[in-house]
Design an enzyme around this catalytic site. Structure first.
Site, mmCIF file in Angstrom:
data_model
loop_
_atom_site.group_PDB
_atom_site.id
_atom_site.type_symbol
_atom_site.label_atom_id
_atom_site.label_comp_id
_atom_site.label_asym_id
_atom_site.label_seq_id
_atom_site.Cartn_x
_atom_site.Cartn_y
_atom_site.Cartn_z
ATOM 1 C CB ILE A 134 -0.992 -0.003 1.200
ATOM 2 C CG1 ILE A 134 -1.963 1.169 1.099
ATOM 3 C CG2 ILE A 134 -0.255 0.019 2.527
ATOM 4 C CD1 ILE A 134 -2.794 1.195 -0.152
ATOM 5 N N GLY A 192 -5.560 -6.962 0.259
ATOM 6 C CA GLY A 192 -6.121 -6.038 1.240
ATOM 7 C C GLY A 192 -5.270 -4.790 1.336
ATOM 8 C CD GLU A 193 -0.827 -4.415 2.703
ATOM 9 O OE1 GLU A 193 -0.309 -3.561 1.949
ATOM 10 O OE2 GLU A 193 -0.197 -5.410 3.107
ATOM 11 N N GLY A 194 -5.966 -1.870 1.184
ATOM 12 C CA GLY A 194 -6.385 -0.764 0.335
ATOM 13 C C GLY A 194 -5.660 -0.749 -0.997
ATOM 14 C CD GLU A 219 -8.140 -5.461 5.123
ATOM 15 O OE1 GLU A 219 -7.604 -6.187 5.986
ATOM 16 O OE2 GLU A 219 -7.925 -5.590 3.908
#
EC number: 2.4.2.21
Length: 349
Positions: free
Chosen positions: A92, A310-312, A169
């Protein structure tokens, strides 16, 4: 908390489409970019939308259910990955730097104390949730606190000038919460909702499913969205829920990431369906349940790259495409401007 979310202004839709159709191109030839331009124009109620200070807020928290063996990774990976975010070494960070996106790292409930001199925003509700195998993950008070803190953090970045926001997240075992939320709120068979998460083999996936099925069987609460969230959610998911609802209330463009973020959005859409007007679905995650999540939300994601990190990261990778949609609307010449002859027969490209 109550959120006052209005539908986006579709009265301007025809004007936006007319402006797009007069650009120096065949009708419809920019495909999804045209749909994005119309959507953003409707959100901002203007023929000349702008994207200001794009931001991704990454919320991190631990889950008590992780101690019941639903993830192949130990719980301490949550805080270790947050440390990686702080040091700029995660995916990210890389994609956000590349695309000029500001990152905010939020401790929503990690089982660790971070150095106060770091850039982590301390919004910790507790040192992780309790296991929901035999009881609620959080209290009703903790739910309300998390919801408000997420909303307040979104409000703060908006006041600082941001009008397009994404969420990421980090939380070992949070795919388990997302799977149960999809099952209960989306009425999807639990087996379809449970995926490999951080990398389970077949035996691990079977154990994960059996544990979550037992947790659902043991649930004695009601069918209210808030009750289900407090029982099975994570502090990061609830904060994202609050931040999303606030973002829609503030008429911000919301970039929706993968499975976990979509589970928060699924809950938000049950609380107020109007908020979907403000959402751009950035990608289709390779996590098993996300396709069902997208179908339930009637969503058309921009990208399908087989990602499930994930992580954006999906939002960060898709942002330049969203930016392209706004830029062509604002900067591309019309036939009249360019002195180019237009077709007298409008045909779909």
């Amino acid at each position: 908390m109550n959120f006052n979310i209005n539908k986006s202004n579709t009265e301007i839709r025809e004007q936006l489409q007319h402006k797009i159709d007069l650009k120096t191109k065949p009708i419809g030839s920019l495909g999804v970019l045209e749909k994005l331009a119309v959507k953003i124009g409707c959100i901002q109620n203007t023929l000349t939308p702008e994207l200001k200070q794009p931001t991704i807020m990454v919320f991190a928290a631990d889950h008590g259910i992780a101690l019941d063996g639903v993830s192949p990774y130990p719980q301490e990976v949550t805080w270790q990955m947050v440390a990686n975010f702080i040091n700029g070494g995660a995916a990210i960070n890389v994609f956000s730097r590349q695309n000029g996106i500001d990152i905010k790292i939020v401790d929503a409930g990690v089982n660790y104390d971070f150095d106060k001199n770091t850039d982590v925003i301390n919004a910790k509700v507790d040192y992780g949730t309790k296991s929901y195998l035999n009881g609620a993950a959080m209290t009703a008070d903790q739910f309300e606190i998390a919801l408000k803190r997420g909303a307040d953090l979104c409000d703060k970045v908006h006041r600082e000038g941001c009008n397009i926001i994404g969420f990421g997240e980090m939380g070992i075992a949070n795919t388990s919460s997302a799977a149960i939320l999809l099952h209960l709120l989306g009425n999807v068979d639990l087996k379809e909702c449970v995926g490999r998460g951080t990398g389970w083999d077949d035996e691990g996936l079977k154990k994960k499913y059996e544990t979550l099925a037992t947790a659902v069987l043991n649930y004695k609460g009601d069918n209210k969205v808030e009750s289900i969230l407090a029982h099975f959610g994570g502090f990061e998911i609830i904060m994202i829920l609050g931040a999303m609802l606030k973002a829609a209330e503030l008429k911000m463009v919301i970039m929706v990431d993968g499975f976990i973020i979509s589970s928060a959005l699924l809950a938000a859409s049950k609380i107020d369906p109007n908020m979907l007007d403000y959402c751009i679905f950035t990608h289709k995650s390779n996590e098993n349940g996300h396709q069902f999540m997208l179908k339930h939300l009637n969503a058309e994601p921009i990208l399908d790259l087989g990602m499930r990190l994930g992580e954006g990261t999906g939002a960060a990778v898709a942002y330049p495409i969203i930016e392209s949609a706004v830029n062509f609307l604002n900067q591309m010449a019309s036939f009249e401007d360019a002195g180019v002859s237009n077709s007298d027969k409008i045909v779909e490209a």
